[in-house]
Scaffold this motif. Structure first.
Motif, short mmCIF file in Angstrom:
data_model
loop_
_atom_site.label_atom_id
_atom_site.label_comp_id
_atom_site.label_asym_id
_atom_site.label_seq_id
_atom_site.Cartn_x
_atom_site.Cartn_y
_atom_site.Cartn_z
N UNK A 233 0.88 -1.38 -0.19
CA UNK A 233 -0.03 0.07 0.33
C UNK A 233 0.98 1.34 0.08
N UNK A 234 0.30 2.08 -0.78
CA UNK A 234 1.15 3.49 -0.53
C UNK A 234 -0.02 4.83 -0.45
N UNK A 235 0.71 5.62 0.22
CA UNK A 235 0.00 6.92 0.24
C UNK A 235 -0.06 7.86 -0.90
N UNK A 236 -1.17 8.47 -1.43
CA UNK A 236 -1.04 9.34 -2.26
C UNK A 236 -1.46 10.83 -1.94
N UNK A 237 -0.32 11.71 -2.44
CA UNK A 237 -0.52 13.16 -2.16
C UNK A 237 -1.44 13.64 -3.33
N UNK A 238 -2.66 14.06 -2.84
CA UNK A 238 -3.46 14.22 -3.95
C UNK A 238 -3.34 15.69 -4.73
N UNK A 239 -3.59 15.80 -6.05
CA UNK A 239 -3.56 16.97 -6.68
C UNK A 239 -4.83 17.08 -7.46
N UNK A 240 -5.94 16.42 -7.11
CA UNK A 240 -7.32 16.29 -7.85
C UNK A 240 -8.42 16.53 -6.67
N UNK A 241 -9.44 17.34 -7.08
CA UNK A 241 -10.34 17.52 -6.17
C UNK A 241 -11.48 16.26 -6.31
N UNK A 242 -11.28 15.26 -7.20
CA UNK A 242 -12.05 14.13 -7.50
C UNK A 242 -11.35 12.85 -7.30
N UNK A 243 -10.84 12.64 -6.28
CA UNK A 243 -10.20 11.24 -6.22
C UNK A 243 -10.95 10.09 -6.29
N UNK A 244 -12.32 10.19 -6.04
CA UNK A 244 -13.17 8.99 -6.33
C UNK A 244 -13.29 8.73 -7.83
N UNK A 245 -13.12 9.63 -8.70
CA UNK A 245 -13.26 9.72 -10.12
C UNK A 245 -11.87 8.97 -10.74
N UNK A 246 -10.76 9.64 -10.16
CA UNK A 246 -9.40 9.31 -10.87
C UNK A 246 -8.64 8.06 -10.20
N UNK A 247 -8.96 7.61 -9.02
CA UNK A 247 -8.46 6.59 -8.61
C UNK A 247 -9.38 5.61 -8.11
N UNK A 248 -9.93 4.87 -9.27
CA UNK A 248 -10.75 3.77 -9.11
C UNK A 248 -9.94 2.44 -9.46
N UNK A 249 -10.25 1.34 -9.13
CA UNK A 249 -9.60 0.06 -9.60
C UNK A 249 -9.65 0.01 -11.08
N UNK A 250 -8.53 -0.43 -11.58
CA UNK A 250 -8.56 -0.51 -13.12
C UNK A 250 -8.02 0.69 -13.92
N UNK A 251 -8.10 1.87 -13.17
CA UNK A 251 -7.53 3.11 -13.89
C UNK A 251 -6.13 3.03 -14.16
N UNK A 252 -5.68 3.62 -15.32
CA UNK A 252 -4.02 3.25 -15.54
C UNK A 252 -3.63 4.89 -15.51
N UNK A 253 -2.62 5.19 -14.52
CA UNK A 253 -2.07 6.28 -14.56
C UNK A 253 -0.68 6.37 -15.11
N UNK A 254 -0.29 7.61 -15.75
CA UNK A 254 1.12 7.64 -16.25
C UNK A 254 1.93 7.90 -14.95
N UNK A 255 3.26 7.56 -14.92
CA UNK A 255 4.24 7.79 -13.93
C UNK A 255 5.25 9.08 -14.61
N UNK A 256 5.77 9.91 -13.89
CA UNK A 256 6.54 10.88 -14.21
C UNK A 256 6.33 11.40 -15.58
N UNK A 257 7.31 10.85 -16.53
CA UNK A 257 7.47 11.54 -17.83
C UNK A 257 6.58 10.69 -18.81
N UNK A 258 5.61 9.62 -18.38
CA UNK A 258 4.87 9.10 -19.07
C UNK A 258 5.18 8.00 -19.73
N UNK A 259 6.33 7.95 -19.48
CA UNK A 259 7.10 6.36 -20.42
C UNK A 259 6.48 5.07 -19.66
N UNK A 260 6.41 5.16 -18.40
CA UNK A 260 5.74 4.02 -17.63
C UNK A 260 4.39 4.41 -16.99
#
Length: 173
Positions: free
Chosen positions: A21-48
């Motif tokens: 488990x990891x803590x997330x420092x949020x930068x969105x007002x809509x975490x329930x919308x952005x952090x759902x199981x199955x959502x893929x998020x780009x890391x850093x420069x977007x290469x991963x």
């Protein structure tokens, strides 16, 4: 599909426990919308990218697990990485009378009489309230983004209008 924009939604904080488990420092007002199981998020420069496996709240902070990161050692390697995703440019917030930063930055700023006085340069998210950093002829002014001071936001016209409040845009003598 329409135009897409990349939005930053958070930053990976410290690990929580030993099960990945990891803590997330949020930068969105809509975490329930952005952090759902199955959502893929780009890391850093977007290469991963990473995929959200689970989410939960712990003492007011979002805690997630990521597919393929089974333990604390694995997620510790991601600490400090920014998380982003591509969303439709015309996507609207979940609640009425709310705005994404990208909708506000660049809007013209009108005084109470309708005269153009500046441009929204940035939205600052402070503990008490959001502030608009307004460029007024090369000088910055911070305007609390509350309806009493910013009674009108017209995205179609590309402007916000300020209330008639003395000293809102002027330096104190």
């Amino acid at each position: 599909m329409g135009e897409m924009v990349e939005v930053t939604v958070g930053r990976i904080g410290r690990g929580h426990g030993i099960k990945g488990e990891v803590m997330i420092e949020l930068r969105t007002d809509e975490p329930a919308r952005r952090f759902q199981p199955g959502v893929k998020l780009a890391l850093g420069t977007g290469l991963r990218s990473v995929e959200i496996a689970t989410t939960r709240w712990h003492r007011g902070r979002l805690v997630v697990t990521l597919v393929g990161y089974p333990d604390r050692t694995a997620v510790d390697a991601l600490t400090g990485e920014w998380l982003s995703l591509r969303v439709p440019a015309d996507e609207l917030p979940s609640e009425p009378e709310e705005y994404f930063d990208r909708q506000l930055v660049g809007l013209g700023v009108l005084d109470h009489a309708g005269g153009r006085v500046g441009t929204v340069a940035e939205v600052l998210h402070m503990p008490a309230q959001d502030l608009l950093r307004v460029d007024v002829g090369g000088d910055d002014r911070l305007i609390p983004f509350v309806s009493a001071l910013v009674p009108r936001v017209d995205l179609g016209a590309g402007v916000i209008q300020l209330a008639d409040v003395p000293g809102l845009l002027e330096d104190e003598e």
